[in-house]
Design a protein around this motif. Structure first.
Motif, PDB file in Angstrom:
ATOM      1  N   CYS A   1      -8.492 -11.161   5.962  1.00  0.00           N
ATOM      2  CA  CYS A   1      -7.072 -10.993   6.333  1.00  0.00           C
ATOM      3  C   CYS A   1      -6.702 -11.925   7.480  1.00  0.00           C
TER       4      CYS A   1
ATOM      5  N   LYS B   1      10.674 -14.432   3.784  1.00  0.00           N
ATOM      6  CA  LYS B   1       9.426 -15.177   3.944  1.00  0.00           C
ATOM      7  C   LYS B   1       8.397 -14.346   4.702  1.00  0.00           C
ATOM      8  N   TYR B   2       8.852 -13.693   5.786  1.00  0.00           N
ATOM      9  CA  TYR B   2       7.936 -12.849   6.558  1.00  0.00           C
ATOM     10  C   TYR B   2       7.431 -11.670   5.719  1.00  0.00           C
ATOM     11  N   LEU B   3       8.361 -11.046   4.970  1.00  0.00           N
ATOM     12  CA  LEU B   3       7.959  -9.914   4.138  1.00  0.00           C
ATOM     13  C   LEU B   3       6.963 -10.345   3.061  1.00  0.00           C
ATOM     14  N   THR B   4       7.172 -11.523   2.489  1.00  0.00           N
ATOM     15  CA  THR B   4       6.240 -12.031   1.479  1.00  0.00           C
ATOM     16  C   THR B   4       4.863 -12.282   2.079  1.00  0.00           C
ATOM     17  N   SER B   5       4.831 -12.862   3.290  1.00  0.00           N
ATOM     18  CA  SER B   5       3.549 -13.133   3.945  1.00  0.00           C
ATOM     19  C   SER B   5       2.805 -11.841   4.262  1.00  0.00           C
ATOM     20  N   ILE B   6       3.543 -10.849   4.754  1.00  0.00           N
ATOM     21  CA  ILE B   6       2.913  -9.563   5.065  1.00  0.00           C
ATOM     22  C   ILE B   6       2.383  -8.908   3.800  1.00  0.00           C
ATOM     23  N   THR B   7       3.140  -9.046   2.701  1.00  0.00           N
ATOM     24  CA  THR B   7       2.687  -8.475   1.425  1.00  0.00           C
ATOM     25  C   THR B   7       1.386  -9.126   0.966  1.00  0.00           C
ATOM     26  N   ILE B   8       1.264 -10.445   1.146  1.00  0.00           N
ATOM     27  CA  ILE B   8       0.037 -11.148   0.749  1.00  0.00           C
ATOM     28  C   ILE B   8      -1.156 -10.641   1.554  1.00  0.00           C
TER      29      ILE B   8
ATOM     30  N   THR C   1      -6.099  -3.962  -0.402  1.00  0.00           N
ATOM     31  CA  THR C   1      -5.814  -3.175  -1.605  1.00  0.00           C
ATOM     32  C   THR C   1      -6.670  -3.636  -2.781  1.00  0.00           C
TER      33      THR C   1
ATOM     34  N   MET D   1      -1.465  -7.739   3.174  1.00  0.00           N
ATOM     35  CA  MET D   1      -1.768  -6.342   2.869  1.00  0.00           C
ATOM     36  C   MET D   1      -2.368  -6.173   1.472  1.00  0.00           C
ATOM     37  N   ALA D   2      -2.155  -7.158   0.608  1.00  0.00           N
ATOM     38  CA  ALA D   2      -2.708  -7.048  -0.744  1.00  0.00           C
ATOM     39  C   ALA D   2      -4.223  -7.228  -0.756  1.00  0.00           C
TER      40      ALA D   2
END
Length: 313
Positions: free
Chosen positions: A300, A252-259, A265, A261-262
Motif C-alpha cells: 500500500c 482523482k483523489y477518490l480514485t487513488s484512495i480506492t486503488i 481487499t 484500499m483495494a
C-alpha cells in the motif's frame, strides 16, 4: 400622484394647478388622474398611460398638438431578496405650453430636477428640459453599470477561495441586467436619432449641443454594456472551469484512495478462499498473519508513493 412645478429665477417651486411653462409630474397616476390631465391638455389618455405599461418600447410619436416621447430609464428593484437593476418606461408629453412626465417610480432621474440639483434648468425651455432628462438617464445608466462591474469584481475575487453556486446565479442575474440595459439603450438611441430632426418646438443652439452630448453619453453607455457583458462571460467561464477542476481533483483523489484500499481487499479475499492450507504462503509459518499484514502495508505504501509521484495523490 400629480405634482406641478415651475421654475422662477432658476429656482423650482411647486404650483397648485397647470399653467404656461409648468412641469406636470405624474407618479403612478390613477386612471382618474390620467383622464383629468388628458381632458385639460386635450391629449389622448392612452398616450399618458403608455408609460405605465412595462412592456412599452421606446419611441417618439408626433400627434396633433403634442408630442409623445417614451424612453427606458434604469431603476432599482428587489430580486431574490437582493438589490438588482431593471428598466422602466418614462413618458414625456410635450405640448405648446406644458411638459408632462409619467412614470411608475420616483426615479432619481427626475428627483434631481425636483431637488433643484440641475444647473440651467427651466420648465419653460421644454426641449432643453427633455434633453437634460435624457442626459441624466444616460449618466444614470453609466453609474449603474459601474456598480454592476463592481459586483462582478467582488465575485471574481472569491474565485479559487470560497466560490459557491450562488456566485454563478449572481453572475447570471448581472448578465440578464446588462441584456435589459443594452436593449433599452439601443431603443433610446433610436429616439435620440429622431430628436435630431425634431423641429416642432423652438430649440436654442445650446440645446442642440446638449443633444449631441446626450447621444455621446448614450453611445458610451452602450459600449460599456457590451464590454461588461464580455467580461462577465469570461468571469462565468473561468468560474465554471475552476468548479470543474475542483470536481476533477476530488474524483482523482477518490480514485487513488480506492486503488490503495483495494490492495488489502484483494489479499484478504485470496486468503479467504477454501483451498488447502499447504498451498497458501505463510499458512503454517509462525507469525504468518503479521507477516501478511506487514507485506500488505508495504504494498500500500509503495502504491501511494507511485501515485504521489504521478501527482494523483
Amino acid at each position: 400622484m400629480i405634482r406641478y412645478f415651475k421654475t422662477d429665477n432658476q429656482r423650482i417651486q411647486e404650483e397648485e394647478k397647470i399653467g404656461d411653462g409648468v412641469w406636470v409630474q405624474m407618479l403612478q397616476p390613477t386612471h382618474q388622474e390620467c383622464a383629468e390631465i388628458a381632458e385639460v391638455l386635450n391629449v389622448d389618455i392612452e398616450d399618458i398611460q403608455a408609460a405605465l405599461d412595462e412592456e412599452e418600447s421606446s419611441r417618439i410619436e408626433l400627434q396633433d398638438g403634442y408630442t409623445l416621447i417614451l424612453v427606458d430609464i434604469p431603476t432599482v428593484e428587489i430580486r431574490h431578496e437582493k438589490q438588482s437593476y431593471t428598466t422602466i418606461p418614462l413618458g414625456i408629453i410635450l405640448t405648446q405650453d406644458v411638459i408632462v412626465t409619467v412614470c411608475t417610480d420616483d426615479t432619481p432621474v427626475l428627483q434631481n430636477f425636483v431637488n433643484n440639483r440641475v444647473k440651467e434648468f427651466s420648465t419653460k425651455k421644454k426641449m432643453r428640459f427633455v434633453y437634460q432628462i435624457l442626459f441624466r438617464t444616460a449618466t444614470n445608466y453609466q453609474m449603474n453599470l459601474r456598480v454592476i462591474d463592481k459586483k462582478r469584481t467582488e465575485i471574481e475575487e472569491r474565485i479559487g477561495k470560497n466560490t459557491e453556486d450562488i456566485d454563478l446565479i449572481d453572475l447570471h442575474e448581472l448578465e440578464s441586467t446588462l441584456v435589459y440595459f443594452a436593449t433599452s439603450l439601443r431603443a433610446n438611441g433610436v429616439v435620440l436619432d429622431r430628436l435630431t430632426r425634431y423641429k416642432r418646438l423652438e430649440q436654442y443652439p445650446e440645446d442642440k449641443e446638449l443633444l449631441g452630448d446626450v447621444i455621446v453619453e448614450n453611445r458610451q453607455a452602450i459600449e460599456m454594456t457590451s464590454i461588461y457583458r464580455d467580461i462577465i462571460n469570461g468571469t462565468r467561464e473561468l468560474m465554471s472551469s475552476v468548479i470543474d477542476n475542483r470536481l476533477n481533483n476530488v474524483m482523482k483523489y477518490l480514485t487513488s484512495i480506492t486503488i490503495v484500499m483495494a490492495i488489502p481487499t484483494v489479499i484478504s479475499g485470496i486468503y479467504g478462499m477454501n483451498v488447502n492450507e499447504k498451498w497458501m504462503p505463510f499458512a503454517n509459518t509462525p507469525h504468518g498473519f503479521l507477516i501478511i499484514c506487514v507485506l500488505t502495508l508495504l504494498i500500500c505504501i509503495v502504491t501511494m508513493l507511485v501515485l504521489r509521484k504521478k501527482k494523483m495523490l
